[in-house]
Scaffold this active site. Structure first.
Site, PDB file in Angstrom:
ATOM      1  N   HIS A 124      65.073  57.934 -36.989  1.00  0.00           N
ATOM      2  CA  HIS A 124      64.491  57.355 -35.766  1.00  0.00           C
ATOM      3  C   HIS A 124      64.687  55.839 -35.874  1.00  0.00           C
ATOM      4  O   HIS A 124      64.682  55.296 -36.990  1.00  0.00           O
ATOM      5  CB  HIS A 124      62.996  57.708 -35.751  1.00  0.00           C
ATOM      6  CG  HIS A 124      62.258  57.311 -34.526  1.00  0.00           C
ATOM      7  ND1 HIS A 124      61.812  56.031 -34.303  1.00  0.00           N
ATOM      8  CD2 HIS A 124      61.847  58.035 -33.451  1.00  0.00           C
ATOM      9  CE1 HIS A 124      61.175  55.978 -33.148  1.00  0.00           C
ATOM     10  NE2 HIS A 124      61.182  57.185 -32.615  1.00  0.00           N
ATOM     11  N   ASP A 201      59.570  58.974 -44.249  1.00  0.00           N
ATOM     12  CA  ASP A 201      59.016  58.889 -42.899  1.00  0.00           C
ATOM     13  C   ASP A 201      58.473  60.283 -42.555  1.00  0.00           C
ATOM     14  O   ASP A 201      59.237  61.219 -42.310  1.00  0.00           O
ATOM     15  CB  ASP A 201      60.138  58.456 -41.940  1.00  0.00           C
ATOM     16  CG  ASP A 201      59.702  58.497 -40.477  1.00  0.00           C
ATOM     17  OD1 ASP A 201      58.614  59.034 -40.184  1.00  0.00           O
ATOM     18  OD2 ASP A 201      60.475  58.009 -39.630  1.00  0.00           O
ATOM     19  N   GLN A 204      57.345  63.226 -38.294  1.00  0.00           N
ATOM     20  CA  GLN A 204      57.593  64.548 -37.699  1.00  0.00           C
ATOM     21  C   GLN A 204      57.257  65.699 -38.645  1.00  0.00           C
ATOM     22  O   GLN A 204      57.468  66.856 -38.299  1.00  0.00           O
ATOM     23  CB  GLN A 204      59.065  64.671 -37.274  1.00  0.00           C
ATOM     24  CG  GLN A 204      59.452  63.766 -36.125  1.00  0.00           C
ATOM     25  CD  GLN A 204      58.706  64.083 -34.834  1.00  0.00           C
ATOM     26  OE1 GLN A 204      58.154  65.170 -34.662  1.00  0.00           O
ATOM     27  NE2 GLN A 204      58.669  63.127 -33.928  1.00  0.00           N
ATOM     28  N   LYS A 227      50.726  61.897 -33.511  1.00  0.00           N
ATOM     29  CA  LYS A 227      51.614  63.060 -33.616  1.00  0.00           C
ATOM     30  C   LYS A 227      50.938  64.194 -34.370  1.00  0.00           C
ATOM     31  O   LYS A 227      51.567  65.200 -34.695  1.00  0.00           O
ATOM     32  CB  LYS A 227      52.918  62.654 -34.300  1.00  0.00           C
ATOM     33  CG  LYS A 227      53.781  61.706 -33.462  1.00  0.00           C
ATOM     34  CD  LYS A 227      55.099  61.476 -34.122  1.00  0.00           C
ATOM     35  CE  LYS A 227      55.838  60.266 -33.582  1.00  0.00           C
ATOM     36  NZ  LYS A 227      56.420  60.463 -32.263  1.00  0.00           N
ATOM     37  N   CYS A 365      65.303  57.865 -29.355  1.00  0.00           N
ATOM     38  CA  CYS A 365      65.247  56.746 -30.307  1.00  0.00           C
ATOM     39  C   CYS A 365      66.028  57.062 -31.583  1.00  0.00           C
ATOM     40  O   CYS A 365      65.581  56.767 -32.695  1.00  0.00           O
ATOM     41  CB  CYS A 365      63.804  56.375 -30.663  1.00  0.00           C
ATOM     42  SG  CYS A 365      62.889  55.740 -29.290  1.00  0.00           S
TER      43      CYS A 365
HETATM   44  N1  PLP Z   1      59.820  58.280 -37.194  1.00  0.00           N
HETATM   45  C1  PLP Z   1      60.074  59.423 -36.555  1.00  0.00           C
HETATM   46  C2  PLP Z   1      60.866  60.489 -37.242  1.00  0.00           C
HETATM   47  C3  PLP Z   1      59.586  59.627 -35.264  1.00  0.00           C
HETATM   48  O1  PLP Z   1      59.837  60.771 -34.624  1.00  0.00           O
HETATM   49  C4  PLP Z   1      58.834  58.594 -34.655  1.00  0.00           C
HETATM   50  C5  PLP Z   1      58.334  58.756 -33.276  1.00  0.00           C
HETATM   51  O2  PLP Z   1      58.815  59.557 -32.512  1.00  0.00           O
HETATM   52  C6  PLP Z   1      58.585  57.427 -35.378  1.00  0.00           C
HETATM   53  C7  PLP Z   1      59.085  57.306 -36.639  1.00  0.00           C
HETATM   54  C8  PLP Z   1      57.750  56.326 -34.795  1.00  0.00           C
HETATM   55  O3  PLP Z   1      56.438  56.724 -34.668  1.00  0.00           O
HETATM   56  P1  PLP Z   1      55.368  55.777 -33.942  1.00  0.00           P
HETATM   57  O4  PLP Z   1      55.946  55.441 -32.602  1.00  0.00           O
HETATM   58  O5  PLP Z   1      54.155  56.620 -33.867  1.00  0.00           O
HETATM   59  O6  PLP Z   1      55.194  54.584 -34.806  1.00  0.00           O
END
Ligand code: PLP
Length: 407
Positions: A124, A201, A204, A227, A365
Site C-alpha cells: 500500500h 504492515d 489488512q 479496519k 493505493c
Molecule cells: N497498509 C495497508 C495494507 C492498507 O490496506 C492500508 C489502508 O487501506 C494502510 C496501510 C493504511 O491504513 P490507514 O489509512 O488506516 O493508516
C-alpha cells in the site's frame, strides 16, 4: 457453512440494517474500513457522557479514570498481540502514522548513504512512500521485491536482495489488493540471520488473522483501529524495546517530554516518548471494546467463516466465465479483486453501487502493483464476519447486470 452466528452478529451492526437506492445495503468495502458494533459506538458515547477528560496530567477523578482506561487498553493490546511489554505499544493515528514514525525515526538513527531498504511491489502507498522519501533523504537505495503472476512474493528474488547493506525490511502481512497472505515469518527469519529488523504492515491482517508478534518475531508491527471494528484515528505501533529506545522522538510536545529548560529538553520513557500531544482517548475507548468483541467471537471462528465466504465468492465468480481474478495465491484472506471482461472497473462500480452493493474500484493505493499487472484498476469486494453468502449472490446478480449493460 459452519455454525457461525452471523444473524446474531448482524444485529450488533446497526448500519447494515438499511436500504440504499431501495435495496438492502450490502457492505463489501471492509478492507477500506469496517463497520462498528453498537458496543463500540456506546463505548465512545459513554466516554463523552461520563469520562471525558484529558489524560495523564490531571490529579482529579475524571482524569485518573480516563488515564486508567487508556493505560489498561495498552495492556490489553500487549496481550492481544502477545508483545513482551506494554512499553512496546505506542498509540498512533493508524498504520500510516505508525509506518511514517518508524521510517523517519529509524531512518535518522540507522540509515546512511549507500544503505538499502527493502519493500515489495504489492505494498500500500502507506508502506511504500515513507520508505521512498526516507531513502531519498538519507541517500539510501529502495529495493523492491517482485511478485509472480498469482500475486505471491518472489521469495528467491527476495533472498538474493538481502545483504549487509540492508538496514530494514518493510512488508505487508496481507495485500489490500490481492488478499495474499505473505510468508512474513520466513522473511523475518531470513532477515534476522543478517541482523536486519523487519516491519510488518498488519493493516489488512489484524482483523482476519490476529497477530502474535512474539511468534512472528517481527521488530515492528502496525495496525489501524478502523479496519478492525474500532473508530478511525486510532492505531498502534508495536516495536521491540531495543529499537524504540535507540530511536529519536518523531514529534515533540506534551506527554513525550520529561523536562524542558532554556538549555534543552529531555524526553519521557517509552511508550510516552512517541506519543506527543493530546492523544485520541475516545478512540482508545472504542478500540478496547472492539478487541474484546473480536476476542469473544474468537479469531479462529472468524477465520473459518471468512474463508468460507472467500471460497464461495471465488467459486461463483469463476463460474461466470469472463471474470479475471487478480490475486490467486494459495493463502488469502477474504478479499477478492477482479475485472469483468474488458469493462472498466469504474463503470462496473457505478452499476454495482446502484444495486445497493458497496465495493471499491480503483488502484486501492497500490499503484506500483497495478502497474506490475498492467491494469489501471480493479473491482474489490472485501468481506467481514458480518457478511453472508446471500449477499455474495446479490453481487453476482449485480455483475450480470453490469455485463448486460456494457457487455
Ligand atoms: N497498509 C495497508 C495494507 C492498507 O490496506 C492500508 C489502508 O487501506 C494502510 C496501510 C493504511 O491504513 P490507514 O489509512 O488506516 O493508516
Amino acid at each position: 457453512m459452519t455454525n457461525f452466528p452471523v444473524d446474531l452478529i448482524r444485529k450488533d451492526f446497526p448500519i447494515l440494517n438499511q436500504t440504499v437506492y431501495g435495496r438492502p445495503l450490502v457492505y463489501f468495502d471492509n478492507a477500506a474500513s469496517t463497520q462498528k458494533p453498537v458496543q463500540v459506538i456506546r463505548a465512545i458515547s459513554g466516554y463523552y457522557e461520563t469520562d471525558n477528560c484529558n489524560i495523564h496530567r490531571g490529579v482529579h477523578y475524571l482524569s485518573q479514570r480516563a488515564t486508567e482506561v487508556y493505560e489498561d487498553t495498552r495492556k490489553q493490546i500487549r496481550q492481544f498481540i502477545n508483545a513482551a511489554s506494554s512499553q512496546e505499544i505506542i498509540f498512533t493515528r493508524g498504520t500510516t502514522e505508525s509506518i511514517n514514525l518508524v521510517a523517519s525515526s529509524y531512518g535518522k538513527q540507522y540509515v546512511n548513504p549507500g544503505d538499502e531498504v527493502i519493500v515489495s511491489v504489492m505494498e500500500h502507498h502507506s508502506n511504500f512512500v515513507p520508505w521512498q522519501l526516507m531513502c531519498q533523504e538519507r541517500g539510501a537505495k529502495l529495493r523492491i521485491i517482485p511478485i509472480v503472476e498469482s500475486g505471491e512474493l518472489d521469495m528467491n528474488a527476495f533472498r538474493g536482495m538481502v545483504n549487509e547493506r540492508t538496514k530494514i525490511i518493510a512488508i505487508t502481512h496481507v495485500s489490500n489488493v490481492l488478499g495474499t497472505i505473505n510468508p512474513v515469518k520466513e522473511i523475518i527469519q531470513h532477515a534476522h540471520t543478517f541482523g536486519i529488523p523487519v516491519l510488518v504492515d498488519g493493516a489488512q491482517s489484524i482483523s482476519h488473522l490476529g497477530a502474535d508478534v512474539k511468534d512472528l518475531d517481527c521488530d515492528f508491527y502496525c495496525f489501524s483501529g478502523h479496519k478492525m471494528y474500532a473508530p478511525m484515528g486510532i492505531g498502534v505501533l508495536y516495536g521491540k524495546e531495543k529499537y524504540l529506545d535507540a530511536m529519536p522522538p518523531y514529534q515533540s510536545g506534551g506527554e513525550m517530554i520529561k523536562e524542558v529548560h532554556l538549555s534543552g529538553t529531555t524526553f519521557n520513557d517509552l511508550p510516552f516518548k512517541f506519543e506527543a500531544g493530546t492523544p485520541n482517548v475516545e478512540g482508545v475507548y472504542g478500540l478496547r471494546v472492539a478487541i474484546s468483541y473480536i476476542q469473544e467471537l474468537g479469531m479462529e471462528n472468524i477465520a473459518v467463516y471468512e474463508k468460507e465466504l472467500l471460497d464461495y465468492a471465488t467459486e461463483k465468480l469463476t463460474a461466470m466465465g469472463d471474470i479475471r481474478i487478480i490475486g490467486t495465491a494459495k493463502e488469502k484472506t477474504s478479499l477478492i479483486s477482479f475485472l469483468i471482461g474488458s469493462i472498466h472497473p469504474y463503470d462496473a462500480g457505478v452499476i454495482i453501487d446502484k444495486m445497493g452493493i458497496a465495493v471499491r474500484t480503483g488502484h486501492h493505493c497500490a499503484m506500483p502493483l497495478l502497474e506490475w499487472y498492467k491494469i489501471p484498476a480493479t473491482v474489490r469486494a472485501s468481506f467481514a464476519f458480518y457478511n453472508t453468502t446471500e449477499e455474495i449472490d446479490l453481487m453476482v446478480e449485480a455483475i450480470l447486470k453490469v455485463k448486460q449493460m456494457f457487455g
